[in-house]
Design a protein around this motif. Structure first.
Motif, PDB file in Angstrom:
ATOM      1  N   MET A 262       0.801  -1.230   0.000  1.00 12.53           N
ATOM      2  CA  MET A 262       0.000   0.000   0.000  1.00 12.53           C
ATOM      3  C   MET A 262       0.832   1.278   0.000  1.00 12.53           C
TER       4      MET A 262
ATOM      5  N   ARG B 194      -2.271   2.836  -3.284  1.00  9.65           N
ATOM      6  CA  ARG B 194      -3.517   2.134  -2.987  1.00  9.65           C
ATOM      7  C   ARG B 194      -4.642   2.963  -3.590  1.00  9.65           C
ATOM      8  N   GLY B 195      -5.832   2.368  -3.587  1.00 13.52           N
ATOM      9  CA  GLY B 195      -6.952   3.016  -4.283  1.00 13.52           C
ATOM     10  C   GLY B 195      -7.127   2.329  -5.630  1.00 13.52           C
ATOM     11  N   ALA B 196      -8.331   1.913  -5.948  1.00 16.42           N
ATOM     12  CA  ALA B 196      -8.542   1.054  -7.113  1.00 16.42           C
ATOM     13  C   ALA B 196      -7.924   1.587  -8.405  1.00 16.42           C
ATOM     14  N   PRO B 197      -8.225   2.823  -8.838  1.00 17.93           N
ATOM     15  CA  PRO B 197      -7.620   3.277 -10.102  1.00 17.93           C
ATOM     16  C   PRO B 197      -6.098   3.366 -10.063  1.00 17.93           C
TER      17      PRO B 197
ATOM     18  N   ARG C  94      -3.404  -7.815  -4.840  1.00 20.79           N
ATOM     19  CA  ARG C  94      -4.578  -7.452  -4.040  1.00 20.79           C
ATOM     20  C   ARG C  94      -5.819  -7.899  -4.794  1.00 20.79           C
TER      21      ARG C  94
ATOM     22  N   CYS D 281     -12.993   6.323   4.247  1.00 17.44           N
ATOM     23  CA  CYS D 281     -11.707   5.946   3.676  1.00 17.44           C
ATOM     24  C   CYS D 281     -11.146   7.078   2.824  1.00 17.44           C
ATOM     25  N   ASN D 282     -10.336   6.730   1.810  1.00 13.13           N
ATOM     26  CA  ASN D 282      -9.827   7.779   0.908  1.00 13.13           C
ATOM     27  C   ASN D 282     -10.172   7.387  -0.507  1.00 13.13           C
TER      28      ASN D 282
ATOM     29  N   THR E  49     -12.399  10.095  -6.895  1.00 10.94           N
ATOM     30  CA  THR E  49     -13.762   9.748  -7.296  1.00 10.94           C
ATOM     31  C   THR E  49     -14.746  10.389  -6.306  1.00 10.94           C
TER      32      THR E  49
ATOM     33  N   GLN F  31      -7.005   5.467   6.397  1.00 14.19           N
ATOM     34  CA  GLN F  31      -6.840   6.222   5.153  1.00 14.19           C
ATOM     35  C   GLN F  31      -7.615   7.545   5.199  1.00 14.19           C
TER      36      GLN F  31
ATOM     37  N   SER G 212     -15.357   3.222  -4.571  1.00 17.38           N
ATOM     38  CA  SER G 212     -15.645   1.806  -4.773  1.00 17.38           C
ATOM     39  C   SER G 212     -14.392   1.119  -5.290  1.00 17.38           C
ATOM     40  N   ASP G 213     -14.249  -0.112  -4.899  1.00 14.07           N
ATOM     41  CA  ASP G 213     -13.163  -0.935  -5.420  1.00 14.07           C
ATOM     42  C   ASP G 213     -13.673  -1.919  -6.458  1.00 14.07           C
TER      43      ASP G 213
ATOM     44  N   ASN H 116     -16.542  -1.615  -1.142  1.00 15.47           N
ATOM     45  CA  ASN H 116     -15.675  -0.513  -0.745  1.00 15.47           C
ATOM     46  C   ASN H 116     -15.048  -0.836   0.601  1.00 15.47           C
ATOM     47  N   LYS H 117     -14.219   0.090   1.098  1.00 13.83           N
ATOM     48  CA  LYS H 117     -13.512  -0.141   2.356  1.00 13.83           C
ATOM     49  C   LYS H 117     -14.434  -0.617   3.459  1.00 13.83           C
TER      50      LYS H 117
ATOM     51  N   PHE I 192     -12.577  -5.026   3.134  1.00 16.37           N
ATOM     52  CA  PHE I 192     -13.695  -4.438   2.386  1.00 16.37           C
ATOM     53  C   PHE I 192     -15.017  -5.073   2.805  1.00 16.37           C
TER      54      PHE I 192
HETATM   55  C1  LIG Z   1     -11.173   5.339  -5.805  1.00 21.11           C
HETATM   56  S1  LIG Z   1     -10.827   3.787  -5.131  1.00 21.11           S
HETATM   57  C2  LIG Z   1     -10.784   4.187  -3.455  1.00 21.11           C
HETATM   58  C3  LIG Z   1     -11.049   3.028  -2.568  1.00 21.11           C
HETATM   59  O1  LIG Z   1      -9.866   2.230  -2.355  1.00 21.11           O
HETATM   60  C4  LIG Z   1      -9.645   2.181  -0.943  1.00 21.11           C
HETATM   61  O2  LIG Z   1      -9.123   0.968  -0.527  1.00 21.11           O
HETATM   62  P1  LIG Z   1      -7.521   0.835  -0.250  1.00 21.11           P
HETATM   63  O3  LIG Z   1      -7.082   2.105   0.413  1.00 21.11           O
HETATM   64  O4  LIG Z   1      -7.431  -0.398   0.639  1.00 21.11           O
HETATM   65  O5  LIG Z   1      -6.897   0.618  -1.596  1.00 21.11           O
HETATM   66  C5  LIG Z   1     -11.008   2.418  -0.348  1.00 21.11           C
HETATM   67  O6  LIG Z   1     -11.834   1.279  -0.444  1.00 21.11           O
HETATM   68  C6  LIG Z   1     -11.491   3.522  -1.221  1.00 21.11           C
HETATM   69  O7  LIG Z   1     -12.856   3.817  -1.201  1.00 21.11           O
END
Ligand SMILES: CSC[C@H]1O[C@H](OP(=O)(O)O)[C@H](O)[C@@H]1O
Length: 365
Positions: free
Chosen positions: A50, A53-56, A90, A164-165, A176, A203, A243-244, A254-255, A331
């Protein structure tokens, strides 16, 4: 977006013209440091730990991971191995699979000698496309915020809760869930953001609060468990989360903790939106609760916490009794019935198969 006045993205090509430089998000908000990834293994490790991190952003890092792999060895075997290694980092954010399949699908028919440059080119395109998608999500989400604010009589404070972030640090730029908030702020709408700290990795406290503070957006960090109380007392005008992975039927993964916020929102009549680009939609799934793989992470993320000491140094401390077991699921899935709407780069739709089909007729079938 900006960090200390300097416009930044989360990932870019390093000064050596081939390394992939990223903001090390494990150091935020206390230190702004970067890492240069110079191998597919380094890209995989950055996703796994991480640093990114963050889906995109995970998807974009995976795409550049394939480019780094092709620099090392452009053979079919290495392409397949790199795809598998990066995919395994992941399991929940579908952007990773989307990006890896996209890039690998373009490279496979090419001569090995062409693959490295093609992979770098496509990874850069994925980043640019994500920036435009998030900008568009911001514009569509702004109109949702504006409509709710005007419906409430344009009060001098409009309270949005987020979890979350899902800001620019989770994407390439803009974010997003936070893109509509940035645009509402720029439009002069008096947004205030309740920022869920988002245990266990915080986050929200460490990344969302940092982002909003850098941009000048009014915000308050809260314990994850406070959101329901605030909603019961009319202190939340809407919720926007990221959203992931979102299913073709509109279930939103999501988180961890998002589902509980959606339940409280539903019980209190608070509009609950998820913001996501098309790369986060998994068209192959219908039942998110049953079908979306939920990542289980190291229990140390729950048993230990890192922060700044009085002298300004960083320290990590154990917060549990010795011997206590921990469970650390990353999640959860909010069923579509609890989601007011999905804010996408193509517009806002109901969290349903019909809603998504209306925005993506060419994919939804
Ligand atoms: C725009 S995707 C953000 C999404 O990803 C985060 O998860 P992680 O920090 O574990 O990658 C979280 O679910 C966010 O909402």
């Amino acid at each position: 977006m900006k960090i200390y006045g300097e416009s930044r993205r989360t990932i870019w090509i390093a000064a050596d013209s081939w390394g992939v430089e990223v903001i090390d998000q494990t150091r935020l908000p206390f230190e702004v440091e970067t890492k240069v990834l110079r191998s597919m293994a380094a890209a995989a490790e950055a996703i796994r730990t991480m640093v990114v991190r963050g889906a995109p952003l995970i998807g974009a890092t995976g795409a550049y991971g394939l480019a780094l792999a092709m620099r090392e060895d452009p053979s079919d075997a290495n392409l397949a191995e790199a795809h598998a290694t990066l995919l395994a980092t992941r399991p929940t954010a579908v952007n990773l699979r989307w990006a890896l399949d996209d890039v690998a699908g373009r490279l496979a028919p090419m001569a090995p000698s062409e693959r490295m440059s093609a992979a770098y080119r496509r990874a850069a395109e994925i980043c640019d496309e994500d920036v435009e998608s998030c900008r568009s999500i911001g514009r569509h989400g702004l109109e949702i915020i504006r409509g709710l604010w005007e419906k409430k009589g344009k009060p001098d404070r409009f309270d949005v809760l987020t979890h979350c972030n899902a800001g620019w640090l989770a994407t390439i730029d803009w974010g997003t869930a936070l893109a509509p908030i940035y645009m509402a702020y720029e439009a002069g709408i008096p947004v205030h953001v309740w920022v869920d700290e988002t245990r266990p990795r915080n986050q929200g406290a460490s990344l969302t609060a940092f982002e909003l503070g850098q941009h000048g957006v009014d915000h308050t960090v809260i314990a994850d468990n406070l959101g329901g109380h605030l909603m019961q007392h009319g202190q939340v005008d809407m919720a926007i989360v990221g959203s992931d992975r979102t299913t073709a039927a509109g279930d939103v993964c999501n988180k961890i903790g998002t589902y509980l916020k959606a339940l409280a929102a539903h019980d209190n009549g608070v509009p609950f939106y998820a913001a996501l680009p098309y790369t986060t939609i998994d068209w192959s799934l219908s039942d998110g609760v049953e079908e979306i793989p939920i990542e289980e992470r190291d229990g140390r993320e729950l048993s230990h916490i890192t922060g700044r000491t009085e002298d300004g140094s960083l320290a990590t401390v154990d917060i549990l009794p010795r011997g206590s077991r921990v469970a650390n699921f990353g999640f959860d899935v909010t069923p579509a019935r609890l989601v007011t709407g999905l804010i996408t780069e193509r517009g806002v739709c109901a969290a349903s198969r019909e809603g998504l089909r209306g925005l993506y007729p060419e994919v939804a079938g």
